[in-house]
Structure formats: structure tokens, C-alpha cells
Design a protein around this motif. Sequence first.
Motif, short mmCIF file in Angstrom:
data_model
loop_
_atom_site.label_atom_id
_atom_site.label_comp_id
_atom_site.label_asym_id
_atom_site.label_seq_id
_atom_site.Cartn_x
_atom_site.Cartn_y
_atom_site.Cartn_z
N ALA A 2 0.82 -1.22 0.00
CA ALA A 2 0.00 0.00 0.00
C ALA A 2 0.85 1.27 0.00
O ALA A 2 0.33 2.36 -0.18
CB ALA A 2 -0.92 0.00 1.22
N ILE A 23 -6.08 3.82 -3.75
CA ILE A 23 -5.98 2.77 -2.76
C ILE A 23 -7.00 3.00 -1.66
O ILE A 23 -7.20 4.12 -1.20
CB ILE A 23 -4.55 2.73 -2.18
N TYR A 66 -7.81 1.63 2.25
CA TYR A 66 -7.15 0.87 3.31
C TYR A 66 -8.02 0.91 4.55
O TYR A 66 -8.43 1.97 5.00
CB TYR A 66 -5.77 1.49 3.61
N PHE A 88 -7.19 -2.69 0.72
CA PHE A 88 -6.44 -3.43 1.73
C PHE A 88 -7.25 -3.49 3.01
O PHE A 88 -7.75 -2.46 3.48
CB PHE A 88 -5.10 -2.74 2.02
N VAL A 146 -2.49 7.41 2.69
CA VAL A 146 -2.91 6.36 1.77
C VAL A 146 -4.13 6.81 0.96
O VAL A 146 -4.38 6.33 -0.14
CB VAL A 146 -3.17 5.04 2.55
#
Lengths: 280, 258
Positions: free
Chosen positions: A79, A101, A103, A182, B162
Motif C-alpha cells: 500500500a 488505494i 485501506y 487493503f 494512503v
Amino acid sequence: MRTMSTHLPIGTAAPDAADGGASHRWYPKGTHITIRGLTKRFQDATIYDNFDLDIPKGKIVSVFGPNGCGKSTLINMIAGILPCDSGQILFEGKEARETRIGYVFQNYREAVFPWLRAIDNIRYPLQYLNLSKVEQQSRMDRLMESFDVKLDLQRYPYQMSGGQQQLVSIMRALVVDPEVLFLDEPFSALDYEMVMFLRERLQKVLVERRTTTLLVSHDLDEAVLLADEVLLLTKRPTRVAENLPFDVARPRTADTTITPAFIATKTRALDVFQREVRKP
Amino acid sequence: MSLAHRANAFGARLRPLFGIAALIGLWAFVHATRAVDPVLLPSPLEALAAFWNGLAHGTLWGDFFKTIVRTVTSFGLALVIAVPLGIVLGSNEKIYESIEFAIDFFRSTPASAMFPLFLVLFGVGEATKIAVAAFGAALAILFNVAYGVMSARKQRQLAAKVMGAPRWRVLTDVILLESMPQVFVGMRSGVSIALVIVIVAEMFIGSTDGLGQRIMNAQTIFDMPDMYASIFAAGLLGYVMNLVFLVAERRFVHWGGK
């Protein structure tokens, strides 16, 4: 069913690089994430040494292995939130920072933003996508529709139960329609009723969107239940012990866990796991 | 609800006032029995009358106001300097490590020890009082802001990263908000340090007004009721400023401690 095949249909841990290129031929649906020569050390312990892995596109892969083998370390490196010492991780040729992404952390209390209302938590990542206001709203609407949540999203996270906070966290990860999702032990601190609800909604959305998903779990039942493939890791230095496909129809529920196919795959996974744990 | 229950609840609400009531009672008792010379210890009512008359008809309000202005000015100055510096320091480990010792040393140095130095630098006037107070407050704020930024837990920062947040957005959207409780700790101790230094400065560095100077004057001419009234005014000022920050923190950092 071909669940019992022991050759590696999509992933490989072969350390010699020659295998890396050739292994592509095994994946008719295409590989999404390619990991080559990954190396990671913590102080004196070598967690990964020249580790190779291919992760297929549009599937849910569960990562399962002995304590301390670096399951979370692996997905954090993929990640892009944990640097690796050397090696290459590419998403269809792109870097992590060029990839959308999602997560979901295990510890939802320290993952959601307590200063934002639930709805603003969920909306937060959309601002980094360069979308118009209209498009942002339609993403939100689509997500709300998929999850069909009944809770009041005007509340702050600390006014919600743990499960509700994790739901917010999952929705925040999915609102950007991530290329890769993720999940780091996302259900491990929640009560069972909430876990069943979240598994059901999550599967529905992931199957609808065909999102490539990596799930770390310490619960073998969960790892098998949600997976298209169960990636079993060895003790460190970590390699892939085995990669078990599990292609029972979805949605999978608690009832799936008593079917023969599930039991067979879980038994096989347990055998591999125990074999690896017993190794010196 | 029964009568006894209601009386109980009423008692619980008044409980925080018992201490102050006991103190005033003791004061009145000592005064009534003449255990202490009444010139040195006037009755609570005399002191209250001096406070009230000073505010309504006398010069107490003027001195009170002067002290408020000095304290708020030096605190504001400290805030403007220390918050940005604290953020830079806290988000840059190398800079922090290289000047941590210097900050810690000056933070441990009593600010009042700096009076002579500041007198040389700024002369005998308003600037010195404000500068010393701002100096003391700034160090307390700086240290707390830097510490808050530095010890902000990592996971939310990773979550923002992220999600695609650039570094400066991680700072503004996560780290600063994470460090808010610590920033408020710094502001509360900063404002009380500023008040202490302003009062001392008013007493000893050529002042003609302010609560510190008033307390000193009243003591010199044995106007004890006015001295107690001025001490009470200074205490009230410190208490109210602390309260303002507590309320502001509860409103602004609504997620704190949850």
C-alpha cells in the motif's frame, strides 16, 4: 472443484527471478500487483528476502500465516505506507502513489477522524480525486445505495459503536472506488453480529465492483470464507507456502462454513499452516 | 423524586462551594476574635466593600483593565510567535533534536530572572513588561505545540497519506488537530505564566498602574482592604482566563478524551 490442486495457479514465491516472467502465463485474467525481489529487515530479523508474488486482478486474496511472519508488513509495503529495503511493487506497471488505494485498519478508533462527522469522514478522500462536485455527490450516493446504511451519519465517530466506526472506515475506503482495497484484520475487534453484517455488505460491494482486495486475517475461517484465494505464508524469512483457490459461489454466509467445499479447503490450509509452524 | 433525594441533589450541586465558604467563615471568625490585628486582617465584608467600591467608583477597574491588556497582549504575541515555530519544530525531528536542550534550558530558567536583561534591551517601560511575559509564555506554548505535533499518533497520518493527501494536508488535516489537546495545555500554562510575570513586573519595574502596582501600593500605605481586594481581582483574572480556555477547549476539541 479444483480447489485441491497444489500447483500455484496465480502466485509464486520462487526466489529465482527466471520464474517471475514465465509465471505470467498462468493468469488468464491478468495480474494486478507484481512484487519482485522484495526485501525487508527489522533490526536483525529478516522478514522478507527477495520475495516475489503476483496478485490477480479483481479477486479477493486472504493472507494467512504464522505469528510474526509479516502479514501486515506485506500489505503495508504494497500500500506504500511502509517503505521496503529493496525490491519493486507495481500495480499494472504503476506505483502505489499513482494508484487509488483503499485501506481499512484494524484499529478503527485511530483510523477515523474524530473531528469530522461520519459523513465527512467518508467524503474526505474524494477531494484528492479531481472530481466535479456533481461527480463527488454521485459517488457518495452510489456508496450509500450499495451499503444501505440505516445509521445517522451526521454523528461524530465517538458517538458510534465500534462496528459503526469500522463501517464508516470501510465506506471511506470504498468511496473512491479503489483499484486495490487493503483490509488489515478489519473485523477482529467487533462483535459477531456486526462482523456478519460487514462481511455481507463488503462482499456484495466488492463483487459488484470487482475490486482487487487483500485481506489480512488471523482467523482461518474468515480468511477462507471471504477469499477467492488463500495465500498461506511461511515463518520468516517469509515465502509463499501455498496459494489455495476457493471458488464457491457468493454471497457466502455463516452457512458456507459448514459446506464440504469450505471444510476441505480449510482443512488443507490448516495442514499447510501446521506444517509451516512446526518447521524449526 | 422524593424530598430527601432532591435535597441530596441540591447538596451535591453546592458541594464545590463548601471550601470557599469554610475559608470565608474562618476569616470572619479570626477577625471577630481579634486573633490577628484587625489592621492587618480586615473583615471579609470590608474587603468585599473595597473591591466593590474600587470597581464602581475608584481606580481598581482601571488597574484591573491595564493588567488584562498587558496579559492578553503578551499572550497574543507569544501565541503568534510560538505556534508556527512549534509546528516547524515538532514536524522536523532533526531541528527539534538540535535545539531541544536550548528550549528546555530557557523553559527551566525563571522568566523573572530575565528582567534585568530585558530592561537593558527594552528600557523601563511598557515594552519590557510585555516582552518578558511574552517570552515566558512563548516558551511554554512552543514546547507544548512541538510536543503535541511530534507525539501525534501515526495511524491517522498513514490513513490520510494512503487516501492521497499530500504532506502539507496531512499536517493541516491530521497532525494539527491531533495535537490540539496539547496545544491547549500550552495555551493554558502560557496565559497563567504571562499573568504571573505581568503582576511581578508591575510591582517592581517602574509601574504607575496595574494590579501588581496597586497591591504593592496598598501594602505600603497599610490600606489592607484594598490590598485584599486587588489580590482577589488578580486571582479572579487568573481563574477566569483558565476557565475561558477550558470552555474553548471543550467546544473546539469536542472529541478530546473520547
